[in-house]
Design a protein around this motif. Structure first.
Motif, PDB file in Angstrom:
ATOM      1  N   THR A 232       6.728  -8.751   4.960  1.00 60.04           N
ATOM      2  CA  THR A 232       7.088  -8.242   6.273  1.00 60.04           C
ATOM      3  C   THR A 232       6.252  -7.031   6.664  1.00 60.04           C
ATOM      4  O   THR A 232       5.757  -6.939   7.800  1.00 60.04           O
ATOM      5  N   TYR A 233       6.062  -6.101   5.741  1.00 65.55           N
ATOM      6  CA  TYR A 233       5.436  -4.826   6.070  1.00 65.55           C
ATOM      7  C   TYR A 233       3.999  -4.722   5.566  1.00 65.55           C
ATOM      8  O   TYR A 233       3.409  -3.647   5.586  1.00 65.55           O
ATOM      9  N   ASN A 234       3.442  -5.835   5.090  1.00 68.70           N
ATOM     10  CA  ASN A 234       2.064  -5.906   4.605  1.00 68.70           C
ATOM     11  C   ASN A 234       1.782  -4.871   3.522  1.00 68.70           C
ATOM     12  O   ASN A 234       0.810  -4.112   3.585  1.00 68.70           O
ATOM     13  N   ILE A 235       2.643  -4.876   2.494  1.00 71.51           N
ATOM     14  CA  ILE A 235       2.466  -3.943   1.373  1.00 71.51           C
ATOM     15  C   ILE A 235       2.470  -4.699   0.039  1.00 71.51           C
ATOM     16  O   ILE A 235       2.884  -4.156  -0.986  1.00 71.51           O
ATOM     17  N   ALA A 236       1.970  -5.943   0.054  1.00 71.13           N
ATOM     18  CA  ALA A 236       1.978  -6.740  -1.177  1.00 71.13           C
ATOM     19  C   ALA A 236       1.198  -6.062  -2.300  1.00 71.13           C
ATOM     20  O   ALA A 236       1.548  -6.174  -3.480  1.00 71.13           O
ATOM     21  N   GLY A 237       0.111  -5.341  -1.946  1.00 74.74           N
ATOM     22  CA  GLY A 237      -0.698  -4.685  -2.962  1.00 74.74           C
ATOM     23  C   GLY A 237       0.010  -3.548  -3.669  1.00 74.74           C
ATOM     24  O   GLY A 237      -0.468  -3.070  -4.711  1.00 74.74           O
ATOM     25  N   LEU A 238       1.154  -3.108  -3.150  1.00 79.30           N
ATOM     26  CA  LEU A 238       1.911  -2.034  -3.784  1.00 79.30           C
ATOM     27  C   LEU A 238       2.951  -2.556  -4.775  1.00 79.30           C
ATOM     28  O   LEU A 238       3.596  -1.767  -5.466  1.00 79.30           O
ATOM     29  N   ALA A 239       3.118  -3.883  -4.831  1.00 81.88           N
ATOM     30  CA  ALA A 239       3.856  -4.533  -5.913  1.00 81.88           C
ATOM     31  C   ALA A 239       5.272  -4.015  -6.110  1.00 81.88           C
ATOM     32  O   ALA A 239       5.572  -3.330  -7.093  1.00 81.88           O
ATOM     33  N   VAL A 265       8.296  -1.074 -11.591  1.00 80.92           N
ATOM     34  CA  VAL A 265       7.647  -0.955 -10.290  1.00 80.92           C
ATOM     35  C   VAL A 265       7.018   0.431 -10.185  1.00 80.92           C
ATOM     36  O   VAL A 265       7.624   1.433 -10.574  1.00 80.92           O
ATOM     37  N   ASN A 266       5.789   0.497  -9.664  1.00 80.28           N
ATOM     38  CA  ASN A 266       5.112   1.785  -9.583  1.00 80.28           C
ATOM     39  C   ASN A 266       5.695   2.663  -8.480  1.00 80.28           C
ATOM     40  O   ASN A 266       6.329   2.176  -7.544  1.00 80.28           O
ATOM     41  N   LEU A 267       5.455   3.948  -8.576  1.00 75.20           N
ATOM     42  CA  LEU A 267       6.117   4.899  -7.681  1.00 75.20           C
ATOM     43  C   LEU A 267       5.698   4.723  -6.217  1.00 75.20           C
ATOM     44  O   LEU A 267       6.494   4.951  -5.309  1.00 75.20           O
ATOM     45  N   LEU A 268       4.460   4.297  -5.966  1.00 77.17           N
ATOM     46  CA  LEU A 268       4.037   4.109  -4.581  1.00 77.17           C
ATOM     47  C   LEU A 268       4.686   2.862  -3.981  1.00 77.17           C
ATOM     48  O   LEU A 268       4.992   2.836  -2.784  1.00 77.17           O
ATOM     49  N   GLY A 269       4.906   1.850  -4.794  1.00 74.91           N
ATOM     50  CA  GLY A 269       5.622   0.670  -4.327  1.00 74.91           C
ATOM     51  C   GLY A 269       7.045   1.009  -3.933  1.00 74.91           C
ATOM     52  O   GLY A 269       7.548   0.557  -2.892  1.00 74.91           O
ATOM     53  N   LEU A 270       7.711   1.817  -4.744  1.00 73.64           N
ATOM     54  CA  LEU A 270       9.084   2.226  -4.440  1.00 73.64           C
ATOM     55  C   LEU A 270       9.130   3.125  -3.205  1.00 73.64           C
ATOM     56  O   LEU A 270      10.037   3.017  -2.375  1.00 73.64           O
TER      57      LEU A 270
END
Length: 381
Positions: A232-239, A265-270
């Motif tokens: 939805t938010y185009n953040i697939a690379g943030l896993a 899950v990495n902190l930027l993804g969260l």
């Protein structure tokens, strides 16, 4: 207002989507990420987190859990317990974990086809038997063939992999269809893994997503629901994704399979997930209007090209185009030679189709359709 028409140059950014055709005049409309800039709220939240300057091991914020609970309650009247949540770096690993956490080696996993390729690879990678169930085109909608599903179930059947909204095909299942599915799963004691990653990408007015686990308490105890903000938010690379597993024993088995193999899950993804769910709704409503325009344009123009058919669909930014009457020996190469990179239907279980990602500026989509039209007309000349 966000300008979805604004082109963003993704070349030279290690984009999987764009690097595939680096240095070639081929428009990449294949893998399922969009060419839209993510919501400003996400970008701002990431900047703030990066400015802090420390990127150590990170816990899931209480606020993210609370926002997610509120979201599910408000949208679906689904009350979830925080303990039901299992955070993961991706949806694909969720499908694979679900296969390993249910049944035993050699037992059967059923999946409708055509479907996102990991639905077919996950059972095999887990030493399970894959049972494919061809979907039914019912009044222009791709749905599970419930009669065939019932006939496919044996004493070895343990798990049904379900996709709603469906990828490809864009079907958002209606209440009566989900109730029929629940009846079958109840009757045969099937565990259900429901991939609902596209649930926030409903394009058809009057159609609403319904999480299947929200409908039936008994089925919920045998259900693994997979969701994520990535598409939805185009953040697939943030896993960042999550599973909702109400049953403690099933959840324990799921976590046991993950342990020592699947990273946190990495902190930027969260960080991005919290910003998306807390502050991204207005942006997404604008995106949905834009995508609806792209979808309607595609349905109109593709169906004007002799030899191609695109049935109306409810959800996702992925068009499932019937190319069967063209009788192409190598559909992928044909469209690449036309200057358009699509996903081949054979990867999803039906080589009479191609999947087109229309999550892009309208000008890009119009150029792609023009190239497709010209190539098909030349073939038929």
């Amino acid at each position: 207002m966000h300008n979805f028409d604004h082109p963003i140059d993704r070349r030279q950014t290690q984009s999987m989507k764009w690097e595939k055709y680096s240095e070639q005049d081929i428009l990449p409309l294949w893998v399922a990420d969009t060419d839209f800039m993510s919501p400003p709220a996400i970008i701002e939240a990431l900047h703030q987190r990066i400015d802090h300057g420390v990127f150590g091991y990170t816990l899931v914020a209480d606020e993210l859990i609370e926002v997610l609970q509120q979201r599910l309650q408000q949208r679906y009247q689904w009350s979830i317990d925080p303990d039901w949540l299992v955070w993961m770096p991706g949806m694909v690993c969720g499908l694979n974990i679900a296969c390993r956490a249910t049944g035993q080696p050699g037992t059967q996993v059923i999946t409708p086809t055509p479907v996102y390729p990991p639905f077919m690879s996950a059972p095999k990678l887990s030493d399970r038997q894959l049972v494919t169930l061809p979907m039914l085109l019912d009044n222009g909608r791709w749905i599970i063939d419930f009669d065939q599903l019932e006939q496919s179930i044996t004493s070895e059947s343990e798990l049904l992999l379900f996709c709603n909204p469906h990828n490809p095909g864009g079907t958002c299942y209606r209440l009566d269809e989900l109730q029929h599915l629940i009846e079958i799963c109840d009757r045969h004691d099937l565990i259900l893994c429901s991939d609902e990653i596209h649930c926030d990408l409903i394009l058809e007015p009057g159609v609403s997503h319904i999480p299947v686990a929200s409908l039936d308490t008994q089925l919920a105890q045998r259900t693994i629901t997979l969701m994520a903000p990535s598409k939805t938010y185009n953040i697939a690379g943030l896993a960042c994704s999550f599973a909702i597993i109400p049953d403690a024993k099933l959840r324990q088995r799921f976590k046991r399979v993950m342990k020592g193999i699947v990273p946190e899950v990495n902190l930027l993804g969260l960080t991005a997930a919290l910003a998306a769910y807390r502050d991204g709704e207005e942006w997404n409503q604008q995106q949905l209007e834009y995508l609806k325009g792209n979808r309607d344009y595609l349905i109109d123009t593709i169906n004007r090209i002799p030899g191609l058919t695109l049935h109306p669909f409810d959800a996702t930014y992925l068009a499932w185009i019937d190319i069967g009457t063209l009788a192409l020996d190598n559909p992928m190469a044909f469209f690449e030679q036309a200057g358009v990179g699509l996903s081949p239907g054979k990867d999803f279980g039906n080589d009479h189709f191609m999947r087109l990602n229309f999550g892009c500026p309208r000008a890009t989509l119009e150029e792609a359709v023009s190239r497709i039209r010209r190539a098909v007309q030349q073939r038929q000349a």
